[in-house]
Design a protein around this motif. Structure first.
Motif, PDB file in Angstrom:
ATOM      1  N   TYR A   1       9.051   7.137   1.571  1.00  0.00           N
ATOM      2  CA  TYR A   1       9.176   6.866   3.004  1.00  0.00           C
ATOM      3  C   TYR A   1       8.460   5.550   3.309  1.00  0.00           C
ATOM      4  O   TYR A   1       7.658   5.059   2.507  1.00  0.00           O
ATOM      5  CB  TYR A   1       8.540   7.985   3.826  1.00  0.00           C
ATOM      6  N   ILE A   2       8.730   4.996   4.495  1.00  0.00           N
ATOM      7  CA  ILE A   2       7.998   3.832   4.971  1.00  0.00           C
ATOM      8  C   ILE A   2       7.380   4.183   6.316  1.00  0.00           C
ATOM      9  O   ILE A   2       8.027   4.801   7.170  1.00  0.00           O
ATOM     10  CB  ILE A   2       8.903   2.580   5.078  1.00  0.00           C
ATOM     11  N   LEU A   3       6.120   3.849   6.498  1.00  0.00           N
ATOM     12  CA  LEU A   3       5.385   4.272   7.678  1.00  0.00           C
ATOM     13  C   LEU A   3       5.718   3.426   8.908  1.00  0.00           C
ATOM     14  O   LEU A   3       5.871   2.205   8.810  1.00  0.00           O
ATOM     15  CB  LEU A   3       3.874   4.190   7.422  1.00  0.00           C
ATOM     16  N   ASP A   4       5.780   4.097  10.049  1.00  0.00           N
ATOM     17  CA  ASP A   4       5.865   3.433  11.343  1.00  0.00           C
ATOM     18  C   ASP A   4       4.533   3.503  12.071  1.00  0.00           C
ATOM     19  O   ASP A   4       4.126   2.576  12.753  1.00  0.00           O
ATOM     20  CB  ASP A   4       6.955   4.079  12.213  1.00  0.00           C
TER      21      ASP A   4
ATOM     22  N   LEU B   1      -3.789  -1.314  11.655  1.00  0.00           N
ATOM     23  CA  LEU B   1      -3.832  -2.778  11.725  1.00  0.00           C
ATOM     24  C   LEU B   1      -3.068  -3.397  10.551  1.00  0.00           C
ATOM     25  O   LEU B   1      -2.408  -4.432  10.703  1.00  0.00           O
ATOM     26  CB  LEU B   1      -5.288  -3.268  11.725  1.00  0.00           C
ATOM     27  N   VAL B   2      -3.158  -2.772   9.385  1.00  0.00           N
ATOM     28  CA  VAL B   2      -2.388  -3.254   8.234  1.00  0.00           C
ATOM     29  C   VAL B   2      -0.894  -3.212   8.550  1.00  0.00           C
ATOM     30  O   VAL B   2      -0.145  -4.139   8.221  1.00  0.00           O
ATOM     31  CB  VAL B   2      -2.695  -2.415   6.969  1.00  0.00           C
TER      32      VAL B   2
ATOM     33  N   GLU C   1       1.995  -5.832   7.305  1.00  0.00           N
ATOM     34  CA  GLU C   1       2.737  -5.503   6.085  1.00  0.00           C
ATOM     35  C   GLU C   1       3.044  -4.011   6.027  1.00  0.00           C
ATOM     36  O   GLU C   1       2.404  -3.207   6.704  1.00  0.00           O
ATOM     37  CB  GLU C   1       1.973  -5.942   4.837  1.00  0.00           C
ATOM     38  N   ALA C   2       4.008  -3.676   5.222  1.00  0.00           N
ATOM     39  CA  ALA C   2       4.467  -2.291   5.129  1.00  0.00           C
ATOM     40  C   ALA C   2       3.463  -1.418   4.380  1.00  0.00           C
ATOM     41  O   ALA C   2       2.693  -1.894   3.541  1.00  0.00           O
ATOM     42  CB  ALA C   2       5.817  -2.241   4.424  1.00  0.00           C
ATOM     43  N   ILE C   3       3.478  -0.151   4.727  1.00  0.00           N
ATOM     44  CA  ILE C   3       2.779   0.876   3.960  1.00  0.00           C
ATOM     45  C   ILE C   3       3.810   1.941   3.618  1.00  0.00           C
ATOM     46  O   ILE C   3       4.526   2.426   4.504  1.00  0.00           O
ATOM     47  CB  ILE C   3       1.619   1.508   4.752  1.00  0.00           C
TER      48      ILE C   3
ATOM     49  N   SER D   1       0.829  -1.205   0.000  1.00  0.00           N
ATOM     50  CA  SER D   1       0.000   0.000   0.000  1.00  0.00           C
ATOM     51  C   SER D   1       0.865   1.257   0.000  1.00  0.00           C
ATOM     52  O   SER D   1       1.981   1.262   0.533  1.00  0.00           O
ATOM     53  CB  SER D   1      -0.915   0.011   1.227  1.00  0.00           C
ATOM     54  N   VAL D   2       0.326   2.321  -0.595  1.00  0.00           N
ATOM     55  CA  VAL D   2       1.049   3.589  -0.723  1.00  0.00           C
ATOM     56  C   VAL D   2       0.082   4.729  -0.422  1.00  0.00           C
ATOM     57  O   VAL D   2      -1.074   4.690  -0.845  1.00  0.00           O
ATOM     58  CB  VAL D   2       1.617   3.780  -2.145  1.00  0.00           C
TER      59      VAL D   2
END
Length: 295
Positions: free
Chosen positions: A181-184, A234-235, A239-241, A153-154
């Protein structure tokens, strides 16, 4: 491939009542084009022709706008108004509109979940129907590029001032490269002192089908509504967003002041309106009107 876009447009538009009693706020004109058409055109330019409108019973004008009106087209043709004819002919034929009802107003997350039977088990875009994004690079197209690279997801984010963070969903993220970027984590409308950053979600999302699984088990949040940001958290557990940071101009037409600002800025960008409008504004500011405070 990303073939579908979901546009949640079922909201009541209470900030604009009584105007929105009969006319959806997404159909408010930005001079000569309704707000919703800007969002649809953004999706079309990114190669997405299947547009899923999540609507309510009071949103019929949206359906009429993207339908074919042969009587109007004949009138314009006979009147020799070819440019106007070309514009309405194009938008009503290139789009493949799909309309699905959100029978209850249970939040943005619920609106997205309502679209699951039409979206199916494939990635899809969510674009808010009252946010116009103007950038040199099509934001939806850029999101698709990142999705094709990582398969996750983006979302699109942009910088806001500290005093504005309480108006947006704010992300905590790590920089990977360039604008990626990658979300935390993400927080919905935090207090400025508690915001993890000043990067706000724009109103453009690209989700894998995992979001549907999480929406089904997300408890009601603020206002008893199903919050999309809660499901996204929850995603993140599985898995990464990813996020792309954009430098675009973001126009939020969902409030009266935001709509007025958008209308004025778009008018000033048009050669046929710029000079007359500037003259009017200068004349207005020069009058001795107590309500106008000169800066």
């Amino acid at each position: 491939m990303v073939r579908k876009a979901v546009l949640p447009v079922a909201g009541w538009g209470t900030r604009f009542l009584p105007a929105t009693k009969a006319m959806p706020k997404e159909m408010f004109p930005i001079i000569d084009k309704p707000v919703i058409q800007f969002i649809v055109e953004e999706c079309l330019e990114a190669g997405i022709e299947n547009i899923i409108f999540v609507t309510g019973r009071h949103k019929r004008p949206i359906e009429h706008h993207f339908d074919i009106n042969t009587d109007l087209e004949k009138h314009l043709e006979h009147a020799g108004k070819t440019e106007i004819l070309r514009n309405i002919f194009h938008i009503s034929r290139i789009i493949n509109p799909i309309y699905i009802r959100q029978k209850e107003q249970l939040g943005l997350g619920h609106a997205v979940l309502v679209a699951e039977p039409v979206v199916g088990n494939e990635p899809f875009v969510v674009a808010l129907g009252d946010v116009i994004v103007k950038d040199e690079k099509n934001v939806v197209e850029r999101m698709i590029e990142v999705y094709q690279r990582f398969g996750k997801s983006v979302i699109a984010v942009f910088e806001v001032s500290p005093k504005e963070v309480s108006q947006y969903g704010i992300v905590s993220c790590r920089h990977i490269e360039r604008d990626i970027y990658i979300l935390d984590d993400l927080v919905e409308k935090p207090h400025p002192d508690e915001a993890p950053s000043n990067l706000a979600i724009v109103g453009r999302y690209l989700f894998t089908p995992t979001i549907f699984e999480k929406l089904k088990v997300t408890p009601p949040g603020k206002g008893g509504e199903l919050q999309l940001t809660d499901a996204m958290r929850l995603v993140l557990e599985e898995e990464a967003i990813y996020a792309i940071k954009i430098k675009a101009k973001v126009y939020d037409t969902g409030t009266p002041l935001g709509y007025i600002r958008t209308l004025v800025e778009f008018a000033l960008q048009r050669e046929d309106l710029k000079e007359p409008l500037l003259d009017f504004l200068k004349d207005l500011l020069s009058r001795d009107i107590p309500q106008i405070h000169r800066t």
